[in-house]
Design a protein around this motif. Structure first.
Motif, PDB file in Angstrom:
ATOM      1  N   THR A   1       0.847  -1.185   0.000  1.00  0.00           N
ATOM      2  CA  THR A   1       0.000   0.000   0.000  1.00  0.00           C
ATOM      3  C   THR A   1       0.888   1.243   0.000  1.00  0.00           C
ATOM      4  O   THR A   1       1.971   1.263   0.574  1.00  0.00           O
ATOM      5  CB  THR A   1      -0.919   0.021   1.234  1.00  0.00           C
ATOM      6  OG1 THR A   1      -0.128  -0.101   2.421  1.00  0.00           O
ATOM      7  CG2 THR A   1      -1.932  -1.107   1.185  1.00  0.00           C
ATOM      8  N   GLY A   2       0.415   2.272  -0.680  1.00  0.00           N
ATOM      9  CA  GLY A   2       1.170   3.520  -0.762  1.00  0.00           C
ATOM     10  C   GLY A   2       2.147   3.594  -1.911  1.00  0.00           C
ATOM     11  O   GLY A   2       2.624   4.688  -2.232  1.00  0.00           O
ATOM     12  N   LYS A   3       2.467   2.464  -2.534  1.00  0.00           N
ATOM     13  CA  LYS A   3       3.454   2.482  -3.621  1.00  0.00           C
ATOM     14  C   LYS A   3       2.773   2.858  -4.934  1.00  0.00           C
ATOM     15  O   LYS A   3       1.823   2.212  -5.373  1.00  0.00           O
ATOM     16  CB  LYS A   3       4.133   1.121  -3.773  1.00  0.00           C
ATOM     17  CG  LYS A   3       5.307   1.156  -4.768  1.00  0.00           C
ATOM     18  CD  LYS A   3       5.971  -0.185  -4.904  1.00  0.00           C
ATOM     19  CE  LYS A   3       6.670  -0.624  -3.628  1.00  0.00           C
ATOM     20  NZ  LYS A   3       7.812   0.265  -3.286  1.00  0.00           N
ATOM     21  N   ILE A   4       3.263   3.889  -5.568  1.00  0.00           N
ATOM     22  CA  ILE A   4       2.729   4.329  -6.842  1.00  0.00           C
ATOM     23  C   ILE A   4       3.076   3.286  -7.907  1.00  0.00           C
ATOM     24  O   ILE A   4       4.155   2.695  -7.898  1.00  0.00           O
ATOM     25  CB  ILE A   4       3.285   5.733  -7.181  1.00  0.00           C
ATOM     26  CG1 ILE A   4       2.447   6.411  -8.255  1.00  0.00           C
ATOM     27  CG2 ILE A   4       4.765   5.692  -7.523  1.00  0.00           C
ATOM     28  CD1 ILE A   4       2.715   7.909  -8.391  1.00  0.00           C
ATOM     29  N   HIS A   5       2.115   3.028  -8.832  1.00  0.00           N
ATOM     30  CA  HIS A   5       2.347   1.935  -9.779  1.00  0.00           C
ATOM     31  C   HIS A   5       1.379   2.030 -10.954  1.00  0.00           C
ATOM     32  O   HIS A   5       0.376   2.749 -10.901  1.00  0.00           O
ATOM     33  CB  HIS A   5       2.176   0.572  -9.098  1.00  0.00           C
ATOM     34  CG  HIS A   5       0.802   0.330  -8.553  1.00  0.00           C
ATOM     35  ND1 HIS A   5       0.421   0.717  -7.282  1.00  0.00           N
ATOM     36  CD2 HIS A   5      -0.302  -0.249  -9.097  1.00  0.00           C
ATOM     37  CE1 HIS A   5      -0.837   0.392  -7.063  1.00  0.00           C
ATOM     38  NE2 HIS A   5      -1.315  -0.212  -8.160  1.00  0.00           N
ATOM     39  N   ALA A   6       1.702   1.276 -12.005  1.00  0.00           N
ATOM     40  CA  ALA A   6       0.802   1.139 -13.152  1.00  0.00           C
ATOM     41  C   ALA A   6       1.222  -0.079 -13.955  1.00  0.00           C
ATOM     42  O   ALA A   6       2.420  -0.348 -14.112  1.00  0.00           O
ATOM     43  CB  ALA A   6       0.838   2.384 -14.035  1.00  0.00           C
ATOM     44  N   ILE A   7       0.234  -0.809 -14.469  1.00  0.00           N
ATOM     45  CA  ILE A   7       0.491  -1.904 -15.395  1.00  0.00           C
ATOM     46  C   ILE A   7       0.633  -1.312 -16.792  1.00  0.00           C
ATOM     47  O   ILE A   7      -0.192  -0.509 -17.219  1.00  0.00           O
ATOM     48  CB  ILE A   7      -0.646  -2.940 -15.367  1.00  0.00           C
ATOM     49  CG1 ILE A   7      -0.814  -3.506 -13.950  1.00  0.00           C
ATOM     50  CG2 ILE A   7      -0.386  -4.069 -16.360  1.00  0.00           C
ATOM     51  CD1 ILE A   7      -2.064  -4.361 -13.780  1.00  0.00           C
ATOM     52  N   GLY A   8       1.696  -1.718 -17.501  1.00  0.00           N
ATOM     53  CA  GLY A   8       1.954  -1.159 -18.815  1.00  0.00           C
ATOM     54  C   GLY A   8       1.246  -1.901 -19.928  1.00  0.00           C
ATOM     55  O   GLY A   8       0.803  -3.050 -19.780  1.00  0.00           O
ATOM     56  N   ALA A   9       1.149  -1.253 -21.079  1.00  0.00           N
ATOM     57  CA  ALA A   9       0.514  -1.840 -22.256  1.00  0.00           C
ATOM     58  C   ALA A   9       1.228  -3.120 -22.663  1.00  0.00           C
ATOM     59  O   ALA A   9       2.459  -3.213 -22.609  1.00  0.00           O
ATOM     60  CB  ALA A   9       0.537  -0.835 -23.411  1.00  0.00           C
ATOM     61  N   GLY A  10       0.419  -4.125 -23.077  1.00  0.00           N
ATOM     62  CA  GLY A  10       0.974  -5.374 -23.559  1.00  0.00           C
ATOM     63  C   GLY A  10       1.219  -6.412 -22.490  1.00  0.00           C
ATOM     64  O   GLY A  10       1.851  -7.433 -22.756  1.00  0.00           O
TER      65      GLY A  10
ATOM     66  N   ALA B   1      -4.583  11.134  -2.488  1.00  0.00           N
ATOM     67  CA  ALA B   1      -3.339  10.372  -2.621  1.00  0.00           C
ATOM     68  C   ALA B   1      -2.204  10.938  -1.786  1.00  0.00           C
ATOM     69  O   ALA B   1      -1.288  10.194  -1.398  1.00  0.00           O
ATOM     70  CB  ALA B   1      -2.916  10.327  -4.088  1.00  0.00           C
ATOM     71  N   LEU B   2      -2.223  12.214  -1.490  1.00  0.00           N
ATOM     72  CA  LEU B   2      -1.068  12.867  -0.871  1.00  0.00           C
ATOM     73  C   LEU B   2      -0.649  12.219   0.439  1.00  0.00           C
ATOM     74  O   LEU B   2       0.542  11.992   0.678  1.00  0.00           O
ATOM     75  CB  LEU B   2      -1.373  14.356  -0.642  1.00  0.00           C
ATOM     76  CG  LEU B   2      -1.419  15.226  -1.892  1.00  0.00           C
ATOM     77  CD1 LEU B   2      -1.853  16.645  -1.526  1.00  0.00           C
ATOM     78  CD2 LEU B   2      -0.080  15.232  -2.617  1.00  0.00           C
ATOM     79  N   ASP B   3      -1.596  11.926   1.306  1.00  0.00           N
ATOM     80  CA  ASP B   3      -1.271  11.348   2.608  1.00  0.00           C
ATOM     81  C   ASP B   3      -1.228   9.830   2.589  1.00  0.00           C
ATOM     82  O   ASP B   3      -0.931   9.200   3.610  1.00  0.00           O
ATOM     83  CB  ASP B   3      -2.286  11.819   3.659  1.00  0.00           C
ATOM     84  CG  ASP B   3      -2.181  13.304   3.932  1.00  0.00           C
ATOM     85  OD1 ASP B   3      -1.063  13.850   3.771  1.00  0.00           O
ATOM     86  OD2 ASP B   3      -3.206  13.920   4.282  1.00  0.00           O
ATOM     87  N   ALA B   4      -1.527   9.234   1.431  1.00  0.00           N
ATOM     88  CA  ALA B   4      -1.504   7.774   1.317  1.00  0.00           C
ATOM     89  C   ALA B   4      -0.228   7.265   0.655  1.00  0.00           C
ATOM     90  O   ALA B   4       0.054   6.067   0.695  1.00  0.00           O
ATOM     91  CB  ALA B   4      -2.705   7.301   0.497  1.00  0.00           C
ATOM     92  N   MET B   5       0.554   8.171   0.090  1.00  0.00           N
ATOM     93  CA  MET B   5       1.662   7.793  -0.778  1.00  0.00           C
ATOM     94  C   MET B   5       2.971   7.598  -0.018  1.00  0.00           C
ATOM     95  O   MET B   5       3.277   8.309   0.938  1.00  0.00           O
ATOM     96  CB  MET B   5       1.856   8.867  -1.846  1.00  0.00           C
ATOM     97  CG  MET B   5       2.871   8.527  -2.918  1.00  0.00           C
ATOM     98  SD  MET B   5       2.945   9.788  -4.205  1.00  0.00           S
ATOM     99  CE  MET B   5       1.278   9.719  -4.860  1.00  0.00           C
ATOM    100  N   ASP B   6       3.746   6.611  -0.456  1.00  0.00           N
ATOM    101  CA  ASP B   6       5.109   6.403   0.024  1.00  0.00           C
ATOM    102  C   ASP B   6       6.044   7.078  -0.978  1.00  0.00           C
ATOM    103  O   ASP B   6       6.147   6.651  -2.132  1.00  0.00           O
ATOM    104  CB  ASP B   6       5.412   4.905   0.111  1.00  0.00           C
ATOM    105  CG  ASP B   6       6.777   4.614   0.710  1.00  0.00           C
ATOM    106  OD1 ASP B   6       7.587   5.555   0.847  1.00  0.00           O
ATOM    107  OD2 ASP B   6       7.058   3.439   1.016  1.00  0.00           O
TER     108      ASP B   6
END
Length: 322
Positions: free
Chosen positions: A174-183, A219-224
């Motif tokens: 939790t808190g880690k910014i992320h995204a699944i990429g295309a493909g 997101a501001l207070d949830a982010m690492d």
């Protein structure tokens, strides 16, 4: 109640970034080429899984839990989570990049949304050449630096990109910014939660010409904001044995690659067991019945199973327990 190995109808989700691979690769009954997710096991409100096989076909997972909580979930699981199924299981097809996002921890999610947080893991099942994920920042940043990048539309310059191939596994705190990429096509195991804070969506518009909602302030207070190399899961791939992948407070996941039968005495497990089939096929049995699974399918075995037998000549499974 006769709690044999249970399979469920997939709950298919259209997504702006979705594609057709859930149908092309797994044979899911998709109806369009923007199908992004197949929810395999869910008790999220409005998206509750329904049994597809055997005498209990048509029963909802929540109804089975309500009437057979300890037998299905396990006594220790009921003590922690009550009659809530604590895991959400998905297959995901990203034809386009997903939004850059993060998830709150249990405390914030409870305060703001009366929900669990969302710790998750990904197992890569298929990936186009040079496909990648975003996982975390490429350097430690301050909240002010992050906010400036949002204002200046330069957030992607702070992101850490990871190229991926089949079998790569990632653990997303939790808190880690992320995204699944295309493909990328992947199996996702997560806490039961649908709380997502979207912070950047590549300036895309939906089919109606609208930008999707962003959750910049939440997101501001949830982010690492720290750069942490804690997300790549290293695990053994020994054949015909159980290999530990992830052991966290919310779920335990093992990798099992078989070319022969495997039997396990699970009398002391005190948890349900989920098998996600990520390659090949198998027949999985407990004391009360059997179910056949192939790549892209999932089966749930109740906690009161005494023995689990997997019969196969070639299968790769993710075994998930609490």
């Amino acid at each position: 109640m006769n709690l044999y190995p249970l399979k469920f109808n997939p709950i298919l989700k259209e997504r702006l970034w979705g594609g057709s691979k859930l149908g092309d690769i797994f044979g899911k009954p998709i109806e369009n080429d923007i199908t992004g997710e197949s929810w395999e096991l869910s008790t999220v409100k409005g998206d509750i899984s329904v049994v597809a096989n055997g005498a209990l076909a048509g029963s909802s997972l929540q109804d089975l839990i309500d009437t057979n909580a300890e037998a299905l979930l396990g006594k220790s699981v009921v003590e922690r989570f009550g009659k809530e199924f604590p895991i959400l299981i998905k297959f995901i097809d990203a034809k386009q990049d997903l939004s850059i996002q993060l998830h709150p921890n249990d405390q914030l999610a409870k305060e703001r949304h009366n929900s669990f947080g969302k710790t998750e893991m990904w197992y890569i099942m298929d990936a186009d050449k040079d496909a990648s994920l975003i996982v975390g920042f490429n350097k430690t940043v301050t909240k002010e630096e992050y906010q400036k990048s949002i204002e200046n539309d330069t957030l992607i310059d702070l992101m850490n990109y990871e190229k991926v191939k089949e079998g790569d596994t990632f653990f997303i705190n939790t808190g880690k910014i992320h995204a699944i990429g295309a493909g990328v096509v992947l199996a996702e195991i997560q806490q039961t939660s649908d709380v997502t804070y979207r912070v950047f969506d590549f300036n895309r518009k939906d089919k109606d010409g609208n930008y999707r909602e962003l959750h910049t302030d939440l997101a501001l207070d949830a982010m690492d904001y720290e750069k942490k190399d804690d997300f790549i899961v290293a695990y053994d791939k020994h054949k015909n044995v159980v290999n530990e992948m992830v052991n966290c407070p919310y779920f335990k996941t093992n990798y099992i690659n078989l070319n022969d039968s495997l039997s396990q005495d699970v009398t002391q497990r005190d948890s349900f067991t989920i098998y996600m089939c990520v390659g090949g096929s198998a027949t999985i049995s407990n004391d009360l019945g059997t179910a056949k699974v192939k790549k892209g399918e999932t089966v749930l075995l109740p906690a009161n199973s005494k023995n689990i037998t997997i019969e196969t000549t070639d299968v790769t499974l993710l075994e998930v327990t609490i």
